[in-house]
Scaffold this motif. Structure first.
Motif, short mmCIF file in Angstrom:
data_model
loop_
_atom_site.label_atom_id
_atom_site.label_comp_id
_atom_site.label_asym_id
_atom_site.label_seq_id
_atom_site.Cartn_x
_atom_site.Cartn_y
_atom_site.Cartn_z
N UNK A 198 -0.13 -1.79 -4.77
CA UNK A 198 0.54 -1.98 -6.14
C UNK A 198 1.00 -3.35 -5.14
N UNK A 199 0.61 -4.54 -6.39
CA UNK A 199 0.99 -6.02 -6.41
C UNK A 199 2.04 -6.43 -6.91
N UNK A 200 3.34 -6.74 -6.65
CA UNK A 200 4.59 -7.42 -6.93
C UNK A 200 4.90 -8.42 -6.26
N UNK A 243 4.06 1.35 -11.19
CA UNK A 243 5.32 1.42 -11.10
C UNK A 243 6.21 2.44 -11.01
N UNK A 244 6.10 2.00 -12.92
CA UNK A 244 6.99 3.84 -13.64
C UNK A 244 6.18 4.60 -13.53
N UNK A 282 0.77 -1.43 -0.21
CA UNK A 282 0.06 -0.12 0.10
C UNK A 282 0.92 1.58 0.29
N UNK A 283 0.86 1.08 -0.89
CA UNK A 283 2.28 2.79 -1.41
C UNK A 283 1.76 4.08 -0.94
N UNK A 284 1.81 5.03 0.17
CA UNK A 284 1.31 5.94 0.24
C UNK A 284 0.84 6.78 -1.48
N UNK A 285 1.83 6.57 -2.24
CA UNK A 285 2.02 7.74 -3.11
C UNK A 285 1.00 7.11 -4.23
N UNK A 286 1.34 5.48 -4.40
CA UNK A 286 1.16 5.17 -5.74
C UNK A 286 -0.15 4.41 -5.14
N UNK A 326 3.40 -7.13 -10.91
CA UNK A 326 2.32 -8.81 -11.25
C UNK A 326 1.60 -8.31 -12.20
N UNK A 327 0.97 -6.93 -12.83
CA UNK A 327 0.22 -7.12 -13.55
C UNK A 327 0.35 -5.73 -14.72
N UNK A 328 -0.29 -5.32 -15.56
CA UNK A 328 -0.24 -3.70 -16.30
C UNK A 328 -0.82 -2.67 -15.49
N UNK A 329 -1.55 -2.55 -14.72
CA UNK A 329 -1.44 -1.67 -13.99
C UNK A 329 -1.19 -2.00 -12.68
N UNK A 330 -0.24 -2.34 -12.10
CA UNK A 330 1.06 -2.39 -11.47
C UNK A 330 1.92 -1.90 -12.12
#
Length: 282
Positions: free
Chosen positions: A236-238, A267-268, A229-233, A259-263
């Motif tokens: 995220x499932x990694x 991340x990018x 649970x990223x404070x900004x993004x 893990x997926x396209x949304x993640x």
């Protein structure tokens, strides 16, 4: 020096060092006016995580040979220098302590691997889980201070750093894996003082760690999946993969992949914003 002489010498050394310190030197409140100089015995015992009764007997020369771990705890509580720590071990046990931990340097080729993965967070740890190196993507994901201060050791960060712990939605599973990993590493490096220091600190500071350590779980992580649970993004499932070094240094490369396209998009975005921030700060 006989055992009796060592006990007298040890008692005098501990008492003298205790009287040379003030509460402010060790991060304790000064409190009301004191009758005795320096720290109180109960304060040293508290800092070293030993009982007041045992420490009192030690200062009176009425305790047998203290263990290495206890002596190192006392050395930390009394803020001993390396020379003073060595002296403490010699007068208490008649033998020099193990050398203090010095992180092994990361090979230039491994450093190049880290920097060559700009879109994948990656970092290198040793068998004590001290962070030896990391790339900019890891700093983007875990914070600009990753690898320093509370996050200089990933085991300590997982159990003792509340901001880091709060981001780990699968904390219980990941934390239990970490305990099993540390137990496996201790079997391979039973004499490593730094590894024992990390384990002892976690055992004192975390009831979860202490309970899981007692159940004798042994594990070695090689790969897995977790949610952050990223404070900004946001969520995220990694996936993470752990690659060991075959050269005997017992260093491990941790890589994080979405893990997926949304993640991947999240991340990018994090990495891009972090890179722009670094460039603007230069």
């Amino acid at each position: 020096m006989t055992v009796g002489e060592r006990r007298i010498e040890l008692a005098g050394f501990l008492r003298a060092r205790r009287e040379q310190l003030t509460p402010g030197d060790v991060g304790l409140p000064v409190g009301p006016r004191r009758r005795t100089p320096g720290l109180r015995r109960q304060e040293v015992a508290q800092l070293a995580a030993v009982s007041v009764e045992w420490y009192t007997r030690l200062e009176q020369g009425r305790v047998g040979v203290p263990g290495v771990t206890v002596l190192d705890s006392l050395a930390g509580a009394l803020r001993l220098t390396d020379a003073q720590r060595r002296h403490l071990h010699l007068i208490a046990r008649g033998e020099a302590p193990a050398r203090r931990h010095e992180p092994a340097p990361v090979r230039p080729s491994l450093r190049a691997v880290l920097d060559g993965m700009p879109l994948l967070p990656a970092y290198v740890v040793d068998f004590r889980f001290d962070v030896l190196a990391h790339n900019a993507a890891a700093a983007a994901l875990f914070g600009a201070e990753f690898g320093t201060g509370p996050t200089a050791n990933t085991a300590r960060a997982l159990f003792l750093d509340e901001p880091m712990r709060a981001t780990q939605l699968d904390w219980r599973r990941i934390a239990r894996e970490m305990v099993g990993n540390l137990r496996a590493n201790l079997a391979r490096h039973p004499g490593d003082a730094r590894l024992r220091e990390v384990i002892d600190e976690l055992g004192r500071a975390s009831a979860d760690f202490a309970g899981w350590w007692r159940d004798q779980t042994v594990s070695e992580r090689t790969h897995g999946r977790k949610r952050i649970q990223h404070p900004e993004a946001g969520l995220l499932t990694v996936c993470y993969d752990v690659l060991g070094s075959p050269d005997g240094s017992d260093q491990h490369l941790f890589t994080i992949t979405p893990e997926g396209a949304a993640d991947e998009l999240k991340l990018r975005g994090l990495i891009t914003r972090y890179s722009r921030f670094r460039l603007a700060a230069m």
